[in-house]
Design a protein around this motif. Structure first.
Motif, PDB file in Angstrom:
ATOM      1  N   PHE A 262     -23.012   1.157  26.582  1.00  0.00           N
ATOM      2  CA  PHE A 262     -21.702   1.037  27.207  1.00  0.00           C
ATOM      3  C   PHE A 262     -20.661   0.686  26.159  1.00  0.00           C
ATOM      4  O   PHE A 262     -20.965  -0.016  25.185  1.00  0.00           O
ATOM      5  N   ASN A 263     -19.443   1.139  26.392  1.00  0.00           N
ATOM      6  CA  ASN A 263     -18.397   0.853  25.414  1.00  0.00           C
ATOM      7  C   ASN A 263     -17.996  -0.623  25.413  1.00  0.00           C
ATOM      8  O   ASN A 263     -17.214  -1.051  24.584  1.00  0.00           O
ATOM      9  N   THR A 264     -18.557  -1.404  26.330  1.00  0.00           N
ATOM     10  CA  THR A 264     -18.255  -2.833  26.368  1.00  0.00           C
ATOM     11  C   THR A 264     -19.159  -3.629  25.427  1.00  0.00           C
ATOM     12  O   THR A 264     -19.030  -4.840  25.321  1.00  0.00           O
TER      13      THR A 264
ATOM     14  N   ASP B  35     -19.866   3.234  37.241  1.00  0.00           N
ATOM     15  CA  ASP B  35     -19.035   2.041  37.403  1.00  0.00           C
ATOM     16  C   ASP B  35     -17.768   2.114  36.550  1.00  0.00           C
ATOM     17  O   ASP B  35     -17.022   1.144  36.460  1.00  0.00           O
ATOM     18  N   GLY B  36     -17.524   3.239  35.941  1.00  0.00           N
ATOM     19  CA  GLY B  36     -16.226   3.441  35.305  1.00  0.00           C
ATOM     20  C   GLY B  36     -16.197   3.179  33.811  1.00  0.00           C
ATOM     21  O   GLY B  36     -15.274   3.595  33.139  1.00  0.00           O
ATOM     22  N   SER B  37     -17.213   2.478  33.273  1.00  0.00           N
ATOM     23  CA  SER B  37     -17.149   2.227  31.832  1.00  0.00           C
ATOM     24  C   SER B  37     -17.729   3.418  31.080  1.00  0.00           C
ATOM     25  O   SER B  37     -18.592   4.129  31.585  1.00  0.00           O
ATOM     26  N   ASN B  38     -17.294   3.613  29.890  1.00  0.00           N
ATOM     27  CA  ASN B  38     -17.753   4.758  29.124  1.00  0.00           C
ATOM     28  C   ASN B  38     -19.078   4.479  28.443  1.00  0.00           C
ATOM     29  O   ASN B  38     -19.350   3.350  28.044  1.00  0.00           O
ATOM     30  N   ILE B  39     -19.868   5.529  28.272  1.00  0.00           N
ATOM     31  CA  ILE B  39     -21.121   5.415  27.540  1.00  0.00           C
ATOM     32  C   ILE B  39     -20.960   6.153  26.212  1.00  0.00           C
ATOM     33  O   ILE B  39     -20.434   7.263  26.162  1.00  0.00           O
TER      34      ILE B  39
ATOM     35  N   ALA C  88     -19.758  10.210  28.257  1.00  0.00           N
ATOM     36  CA  ALA C  88     -20.017  10.338  29.695  1.00  0.00           C
ATOM     37  C   ALA C  88     -19.386   9.147  30.404  1.00  0.00           C
ATOM     38  O   ALA C  88     -19.239   8.083  29.822  1.00  0.00           O
ATOM     39  N   LYS C  89     -19.031   9.336  31.613  1.00  0.00           N
ATOM     40  CA  LYS C  89     -18.534   8.223  32.421  1.00  0.00           C
ATOM     41  C   LYS C  89     -19.636   7.776  33.350  1.00  0.00           C
ATOM     42  O   LYS C  89     -20.184   8.561  34.085  1.00  0.00           O
ATOM     43  N   SER C  90     -19.997   6.514  33.267  1.00  0.00           N
ATOM     44  CA  SER C  90     -20.991   6.037  34.210  1.00  0.00           C
ATOM     45  C   SER C  90     -20.295   5.787  35.538  1.00  0.00           C
ATOM     46  O   SER C  90     -19.077   5.728  35.609  1.00  0.00           O
TER      47      SER C  90
HETATM   48  C1  LIG Z   1     -14.336   1.435  28.170  1.00  0.00           C
HETATM   49  O1  LIG Z   1     -14.064   2.625  28.887  1.00  0.00           O
HETATM   50  C2  LIG Z   1     -13.227   2.407  30.013  1.00  0.00           C
HETATM   51  C3  LIG Z   1     -13.133   3.701  30.809  1.00  0.00           C
HETATM   52  O2  LIG Z   1     -12.589   4.733  30.033  1.00  0.00           O
HETATM   53  C4  LIG Z   1     -11.864   1.937  29.509  1.00  0.00           C
HETATM   54  O3  LIG Z   1     -11.003   1.707  30.613  1.00  0.00           O
HETATM   55  C5  LIG Z   1     -12.050   0.641  28.748  1.00  0.00           C
HETATM   56  O4  LIG Z   1     -10.823   0.242  28.180  1.00  0.00           O
HETATM   57  C6  LIG Z   1     -13.053   0.828  27.626  1.00  0.00           C
HETATM   58  N1  LIG Z   1     -13.356  -0.484  27.061  1.00  0.00           N
HETATM   59  C7  LIG Z   1     -13.403  -0.685  25.748  1.00  0.00           C
HETATM   60  C8  LIG Z   1     -13.786  -2.055  25.311  1.00  0.00           C
HETATM   61  O5  LIG Z   1     -13.138   0.187  24.931  1.00  0.00           O
END
Ligand SMILES: *[C@@H]1O[C@H](CO)[C@@H](O)[C@H](O)[C@H]1NC(C)=O
Ligand SMILES: *[C@@H]1O[C@H](CO)[C@@H](O)[C@H](O)[C@H]1NC(C)=O
Ligand SMILES: *[C@@H]1O[C@H](CO)[C@@H](O)[C@H](O)[C@H]1NC(C)=O
Ligand SMILES: *[C@@H]1O[C@H](CO)[C@@H](O)[C@H](O)[C@H]1NC(C)=O
Length: 302
Positions: A223-225, A51-55, A47-49
């Motif tokens: 979050f993918n971060t 704020d743009g980062s992926n979940i 899913a896209k939250s």
């Molecule tokens: C997390 O997702 C965002 C949005 O797709 C992407 O731009 C970003 O590179 C991703 N970050 C990581 C650490 O994978």
């Protein structure tokens, strides 16, 4: 959007932007993963939250194939995560995915720790629903959905204490989510306090149709971060009693509202990140009824 004017708008902005939402591609649950020789991890959709980062979501689950079902009951072990971070969520739940046209509605009740939702690390009872399991839905009272019973002993978002303590003691709640034979609504009861306690219901329109998929799952969202948080007890489920998370005394429901023992052969595991989280066999065990264990330490990347 102005997010700083009064307290209420801060809270609204806050939950609008950063609450973790899960996204489940229920189509993935329709494949038969019992054939382990041909098991392919089927990633749930990201899913896209806002704020743009992926979940990222992962599951350690047993579920049914699509069919005519009327609910589940189980003892769900309660675990806390003192080190969980803001952008992580971890929990366990009963889920019902009802097929509605080309997609699946999801209704769900369980227990989780979600700092982004509550601004602390308490273990809380939660409800969730979405009318398309690939889209973000609502927790608790974020939008109309679950109707809490008046005077309910557990209200969505309410903290439950104490959690289990690794190797020391075990705390669980026996929860059911099943279709009321009279109203057709999906009712939630708590059963571990003597007489069954009515907690509330999802109106039938939120899950009106058959076939449906019923699931019991440990889950994480993050979050993918960041890295994956712990699931269950934070340990793989191959250890002794009091060291793993479980669903015990699992029952299915008949259309007349009576519980019955599940048939193991009709249950399918879904475990999409086996290096980080594991799920054991679904089987009867002495003194535990039908049971499975799940969980893992997390730390997974992606
Ligand atoms: C997390 O997702 C965002 C949005 O797709 C992407 O731009 C970003 O590179 C991703 N970050 C990581 C650490 O994978
Ligand atoms: C698993 O799949 C393979 C190949 O499709 C098939 O030959 C085998 O019989 C299947 N095993 C079971 C237990 O269904
Ligand atoms: C939370 O973040 C800290 C600092 O980045 C990290 O050391 C810790 O492992 C994280 N906790 C979890 C449960 O991932
Ligand atoms: C389900 O989602 C659709 C599309 O977003 C929306 O138009 C509809 O109102 C939703 N249904 C309910 C019951 O909320």
């Amino acid at each position: 959007m102005d997010c700083g004017y009064v307290l209420i708008s801060i809270l609204l902005c806050f939950s609008y932007y950063v609450t973790l939402v899960r996204s489940v591609d229920a189509d993935n649950l329709q494949t038969n993963e019992k054939n382990d020789t041909h098991f392919k991890p089927l990633p749930f959709k990201f899913a896209k939250s806002q704020d743009g980062s992926n979940i990222i979501s992962h599951y350690a689950m047993w579920h049914t194939q699509p069919g005519n079902f009327y609910g589940l009951r189980a003892e769900i072990s309660i675990w806390g995560y003192p080190d969980i971070n803001y952008s992580q969520e971890s929990g366990a739940s009963i889920q019902i995915y009802c097929q509605d046209g080309g997609h699946f509605n999801l209704i769900e009740a369980g227990f989780h720790v979600s700092p982004s939702l509550y601004h602390n690390r308490d273990v809380r009872f939660f409800t969730y629903w979405t009318n398309d399991s690939k889209l973000p839905g609502c927790y608790n009272f974020q939008c109309p959905g679950f109707v809490s019973a008046s005077g309910a002993l557990l209200v969505p978002g309410q903290a439950v204490a104490p959690p289990s303590s690794y190797g020391q003691y075990d705390h669980y709640v026996r929860l059911s989510l099943n279709k009321d034979p009279n109203s057709g609504d999906w009712v939630v009861y708590r059963h571990d306090l003597g007489t069954p306690q009515f907690l509330g219901y999802f109106p039938v329109k939120l899950c009106p149709t058959m076939p449906l998929i019923q699931a019991l799952t440990g889950f994480v969202n993050y979050f993918n971060t960041t890295n994956g948080p712990p699931m269950g007890s934070g340990h793989f489920p191959d250890e002794n009693d009091r060291k793993y998370a479980y669903f015990k005394h699992i029952k299915k429901y008949h259309s007349n509202g009576h519980p019955y023992d599940p048939i193991v052969a009709t249950m399918v595991p879904f475990n999409d990140r086996r290096d980080c989280y594991k799920v054991t066999d679904f089987q009867p065990d002495i003194g535990k009824g039908y049971v499975f264990h799940y969980g893992g330490p997390g730390g997974c990347i992606g």
